[in-house]
Scaffold this active site. Structure first.
Site, PDB file in Angstrom:
ATOM      1  N   GLY A 214       0.765  -1.229   0.000  1.00  0.00           N
ATOM      2  CA  GLY A 214       0.000   0.000   0.000  1.00  0.00           C
ATOM      3  C   GLY A 214       0.802   1.288   0.000  1.00  0.00           C
ATOM      4  N   ASP A 215       2.125   1.193   0.163  1.00  0.00           N
ATOM      5  CA  ASP A 215       2.938   2.420   0.212  1.00  0.00           C
ATOM      6  C   ASP A 215       4.358   2.127  -0.262  1.00  0.00           C
ATOM      7  OD1 ASP A 215       3.317   5.113   0.642  1.00  0.00           O
ATOM      8  OD2 ASP A 215       3.649   4.936   2.797  1.00  0.00           O
TER       9      ASP A 215
END
Length: 356
Positions: A214-215
């Site tokens: 997610g990042d």
């Protein structure tokens, strides 16, 4: 995303005390490391070990099941040969400790973990050669493919339905549009959100589901020099944005952040895409939505950075890193349009793959 006064601000003496009491450390050196809404501290032990003491913000500290899931995922990736950070046990054998501390906002509870310190420097500090971009895409795909094999009783906590940083939740940005206050950027962001709702959402049933880091950004990927005067990936940091999503989300996130570190941002997509597809070839629906998903991640970054700076003006420099660079790239992507950008990305990806 944490609320006001949720970000920890432990003093050096508080860090030393927790290090000694909870983890049996004898620190010989302590220094701050950057963080979006947690507190990261580098700790060197008198016996030579190097660690990162990660103090979670008070909001995320309320969700120990989510943090337990992150710890498990990090260890799982490490066991499968990926250079992920892992959590180390406390003196009592746990992987985290809930500490009640007053660091300036009254007593609050913070989850504290001791993580392995990985060698290398952030990928933001080295030249992004086509080969390194290819390896970045390949690593992101390998990571998500391995995460898809996770089995854990708390797997459900990764659904995170209203998580503002999930690429499944781009329409939630509409609540923050007033932060632009007439800025010309506002119309482009509104248009991207509208196109997301009309083009991405109807296609989502054809996306392949997975668990996202997610990042996978330019500050969460570490590199070291390799034998051929280039660099290889030596570390994957910060699993705080893990969520149930789709493979295409991870690819879009990786492309977007690597664009912010490249002198010719549009050229980034091809090599990252080629690396990704060496592990996980895209289907037609995923290909069709990649451009809009990259734009959507830019929108998340631009909007939420403004919101975070209002809450944490003292951390403005770090919070606005991506946003400052991203505004111009976002405009460039937007003005070139889907057809032109896809032509560059998919043609250069095909050429790169042919050379392999």
């Amino acid at each position: 995303m944490s609320s006001k006064h949720a970000k920890p601000n432990f003093s050096q003496s508080q860090v030393v005390e927790i290090g000694k009491r909870v983890f049996r450390l004898r620190p010989s050196e302590i220094r701050s490391l950057p963080s979006y809404d947690d507190q990261n501290v580098y700790v060197a032990d008198i016996e030579g070990g190097e660690y990162v003491l990660k103090i979670l913000n008070s909001e995320n500290s309320k969700n120990s099941a989510l943090i337990e899931m992150q710890n498990y995922a990090m260890t799982f990736l490490h066991q499968h040969g990926l250079p992920a950070q892992t959590a180390l046990p406390t003196a009592s054998g746990q992987l985290m400790s809930l500490e009640e501390v007053d660091c300036g906002y009254g007593c609050q509870k913070y989850l504290v973990r001791l993580l392995t310190y990985l060698p290398g420097i952030t990928i933001s500090k080295v030249p992004l050669t086509p080969q390194l971009l290819y390896e970045t895409g390949k690593m992101a795909a390998r990571m998500d493919k391995i995460l898809q094999e996770l089995e854990h009783p708390h797997l459900g906590v990764l659904q995170r339905e209203n998580f503002i940083w999930s690429l499944s939740n781009v329409p939630l940005l509409e609540a923050y549009i007033n932060l632009f206050d007439g800025d010309p950027l506002e119309e482009a962001v509104k248009s991207v959100i509208h196109q997301y709702k009309t083009s991405v959402v109807p296609n989502r049933s054809n996306f392949r589901k997975c668990i996202n880091h997610g990042d996978f950004n330019d500050l969460n990927v570490l590199v070291q020099p390799d034998e051929s005067d280039g660099h290889r990936i030596s570390g994957i940091l910060d699993f705080g944005d893990m969520n149930s999503g789709y493979y295409i989300h991870e690819l879009a996130i990786a492309i977007m952040y690597m664009m912010t570190e490249h002198p010719k941002p549009i050229e980034v997509g091809g090599p990252v895409l080629a690396g990704w597809e060496s592990i996980l070839p895209l289907n037609e629906a995923e290909k069709d939505c990649l451009y809009l998903l990259v734009l959507s991640r830019f929108c998340q970054s631009l909007v939420l950075a403004r919101h975070s700076v209002i809450l944490h003006p003292e951390n403005a420099e770090y919070l606005m890193i991506t946003s400052r660079k991203g505004v111009h790239i976002f405009h460039q992507l937007w003005e070139l349009g889907k057809e032109q950008v896809e032509k560059v990305w998919f043609e250069s990806a095909a050429q790169f793959s042919d050379r392999k």
